[in-house]
Motif scaffolding. Structure first.
Motif, PDB file in Angstrom:
ATOM      1  N   VAL A 167     -14.134   2.470  -4.336  1.00 25.68           N
ATOM      2  CA  VAL A 167     -14.942   1.562  -4.244  1.00 25.68           C
ATOM      3  C   VAL A 167     -16.356   2.028  -4.060  1.00 25.68           C
ATOM      4  CG1 VAL A 167     -15.654  -0.781  -3.091  1.00 25.68           C
ATOM      5  CG2 VAL A 167     -13.264  -0.025  -3.600  1.00 25.68           C
TER       6      VAL A 167
ATOM      7  N   ASP B  29      -8.169  -0.674  -5.030  1.00 22.62           N
ATOM      8  CA  ASP B  29      -9.073  -1.437  -4.303  1.00 22.62           C
ATOM      9  C   ASP B  29      -9.426  -0.609  -2.667  1.00 22.62           C
ATOM     10  OD1 ASP B  29      -6.583  -1.334  -3.001  1.00 22.62           O
ATOM     11  OD2 ASP B  29      -6.163  -3.423  -3.237  1.00 22.62           O
TER      12      ASP B  29
ATOM     13  N   ARG C 113      -7.495  -0.568  -0.446  1.00 26.00           N
ATOM     14  CA  ARG C 113      -6.950  -0.924   0.764  1.00 26.00           C
ATOM     15  C   ARG C 113      -5.564  -0.195   0.926  1.00 26.00           C
ATOM     16  NH1 ARG C 113      -7.817  -7.352  -0.867  1.00 26.00           N
ATOM     17  NH2 ARG C 113     -10.158  -7.317  -0.256  1.00 26.00           N
TER      18      ARG C 113
END
Length: 602
Positions: A223, A269, A271
């Motif tokens: 990201v 992402d 995550r």
């Protein structure tokens, strides 16, 4: 210079036509590597394939499902990368497999040919490459040490780091404000430290866990603006993970309760992590949620995962094989559907025999017997892996399969020095390399003979690179155990090898031996096959690459001259490439020469 007896290459290897066709089909079956893709253009992918008979780089446009062979060189190409926008393909141009060269680039779409990728970068051995939109970081290694160049905005490269010790480029943040260097300024390139710098070379921060504990910069968060770095560490004696917030200079260890060792990469992402778990020569894949700490196993077959990536839509692509089943690139979709992703046209490799686990004390070995073998002891090949920091795993091998087809049992020994069994096991060879590993090989040999698995009069020691070194050392220090030996691209004369080999390997040797030959000469002599050449009783075949920068030709010639002087039984196979060959036909010739040699001398 003595004219050495040359190994014969039989054609055919097997009198039985079906067996002959089967072993060759395993080597010639088209194979592909796990594809990568451009960050901002994920439909543009790159992979390696041997479809042409030589391992080369291929471009794959997923949108149109078209494939193009990018490189076409006599000795093949093994290093490639894509620019983040997918517009350019980079590949490393060496000479005849010598690993020394420069990066070139060409358009993803067919058109202009390759040209130097970055102006101002001197030729060297590759030491890392990170390609951004505006920033490119290139590491090179020469006899002078490590140099890191950075080019910005398409301009010429500038040197931002140079040191006599081994190092290189490890990561570039997505916002292209941070470059991570791996270095061994402390003198041990087997246990690296990390330094974060700006593209201009200004130091931002540093991380080192101290002597005997290496760090591996895996990747920055995907990201943009999230400058957390995923790092591998070994603080508790095995490979584990932490996340380093470089801006805040804080870290969070990722504690995952699995036996064995783990590596990982980011989900798109940032995550979650895609975790590759290695335990007892096999792999499993898992998703680890960073917020909740939940670890979820992904449904992959029993065997070895060679590599894995996560697509922008969450699908996991991975390469897989097992001892009995040939390799394939598969995809596990987000909804759980699993299928073959990439399969080159052409015939499929015939299957082989599954591997079985054996534990001799703390030593793990993988063994196989020919499917049609009668009960009782068999001629047995002890195949010793290279590295030494590597491991034999439950993966497909056309090379292993041909020995099984020839009626040999096969034993793989994950001796001390192997990876996947913890830091202590890997580092146990420090100060006494070669001889330590052979203690483990001897223990497995005693099991194989004592259990009735192996015929004690027909045991063969065999390997390439570090495995070739161990094979020569075994023939000289354990002559009573071996009826024949095969040593591919070996270290044969350690003192001469050190003088001629590429600098990163000199640095590795200094770390492994505890100094240079000038500092600890007796240790190098004690661990050198040349020291024991006069004790070699078994016939030996040595294979050598004329352009090998890792196990150079002069030190092999020194060993062969000593064999010749005492009238020993030996043969030589020389080929015009480097540390191994990317040409399928050449690999087949070498394999046929090895098997025929052993059959003849036994």
């Amino acid at each position: 210079m003595t004219t050495h007896p040359t190994a014969e290459v039989p054609d055919p290897l097997f009198a039985d036509a079906e067996a002959e066709a089967r072993w060759r089909a395993r080597f010639t079956a088209p194979r592909v590597s796990l594809p990568g893709w451009a960050d901002d253009a994920p439909d543009r992918s790159l992979y390696l394939s041997n479809s042409s008979g030589v391992w080369e780089i291929y471009a794959w446009d997923r949108a149109s499902d078209t494939h193009r062979k990018v490189t076409d060189r006599p000795n093949g190409t093994s290093h490639g990368a894509l620019s983040p926008d997918g517009a350019a393909i980079w590949w490393f141009a060496d000479t005849d497999g010598d690993e020394f060269g420069t990066w070139v680039s060409e358009p993803f779409e067919p058109g202009d040919g390759p040209k130097p990728a970055v102006e101002g970068v001197r030729a060297g051995y590759p030491a890392g490459l990170e390609i951004g939109h505006e920033v490119v970081a290139v590491g090179t290694s020469t006899d002078d040490g490590t140099t890191v160049y950075v080019a910005r905005g398409g301009g010429p490269a500038e040197v931002i780091y140079a040191h006599e010790n081994d190092g290189g480029v490890s990561a570039l943040s997505k916002d292209e404000t941070l470059v991570v260097l791996s270095h061994s300024e402390h003198g041990d390139n087997r246990h690296a430290a990390l330094r974060v710098v700006t593209p201009s070379g200004e130091k931002v921060t540093e991380k080192w866990d101290g002597p005997g504990k290496g760090l591996d910069a895996i990747a920055f968060s995907p990201v943009r603006g999230d400058n957390r770095l995923l790092v591998g560490h070994e603080r508790r004696g095995k490979e584990e993970l932490l996340i380093w917030d470089v801006a805040a200079d804080t870290e969070t260890e990722v504690v995952i309760d699995l036996p064995g060792e783990i590596s990982a990469d980011w989900y798109p992402d940032a995550r979650s992590l895609l975790v590759l778990h290695t335990f007892r020569a096999r792999n499993t894949l898992h998703r680890y949620d960073l917020a909740t700490g939940v670890l979820s196993a992904l449904d992959t077959p029993h065997g070895t995962v060679g590599g894995a990536n996560v697509r922008p839509d969450g699908a996991v692509e991975y390469s897989w094989s097992s001892g009995g089943q040939p390799g394939v690139v598969r995809v596990l979709d987000g909804d759980g559907d699993e299928r073959v992703l990439l399969e080159p046209p052409g015939h499929k490799a015939p299957p082989s025999v599954d591997l079985t686990d054996v534990f001799v004390g703390d030593v793990h070995a993988l063994v196989a017997r020919p499917a049609s073998a009668p009960d009782g002891p068999l001629p047995t090949v002890f195949h010793l892996h290279g590295g030494p920091h590597s491991a034999d795993e439950d993966r497909f091998s056309a090379y292993r399969a041909v020995w099984l087809d020839a009626g040999f049992a096969v034993v793989h020994v994950n001796y001390r020095g192997s990876t996947g069994y913890g830091s202590k096991w890997r580092d146990a060879i420090e100060g006494r390399p070669g001889l330590t590993e052979l203690e483990d090989v001897a223990a497995v040999h005693e099991w194989a003979v004592g259990s009735g698995f192996a015929d004690p009069a027909k045991c063969v020691v065999n390997g390439a690179s570090w495995g070739g070194y161990l094979s020569l050392l075994a023939l000289g220090t354990q002559p009573e155990r071996w009826a024949a030996g095969v040593a591919g691209v070996p270290v044969a004369d350690y003192l001469a090898a050190y003088e001629d080999e590429m600098e990163p390997l000199r640095a590795f040797d200094r770390a492994l031996f505890g100094g240079s030959p000038e500092e600890v000469p007796d240790r190098y002599r004690e661990c050198s096959p040349l020291t024991y050449v006069d004790a070699v009783r078994a016939p030996v075949l040595v294979l050598a690459g004329e352009n090998d920068p890792r196990c150079p030709i002069r030190q092999i010639d020194n060993y062969l001259e000593r064999l010749a002087a005492r009238g020993a039984a030996y043969e030589v196979y020389r080929y015009d490439a480097g540390h191994g060959s990317l040409v399928v036909a050449e690999t087949i010739r070498q394999t046929a020469a090895e098997v025929a040699f052993v059959q003849r001398v036994l």
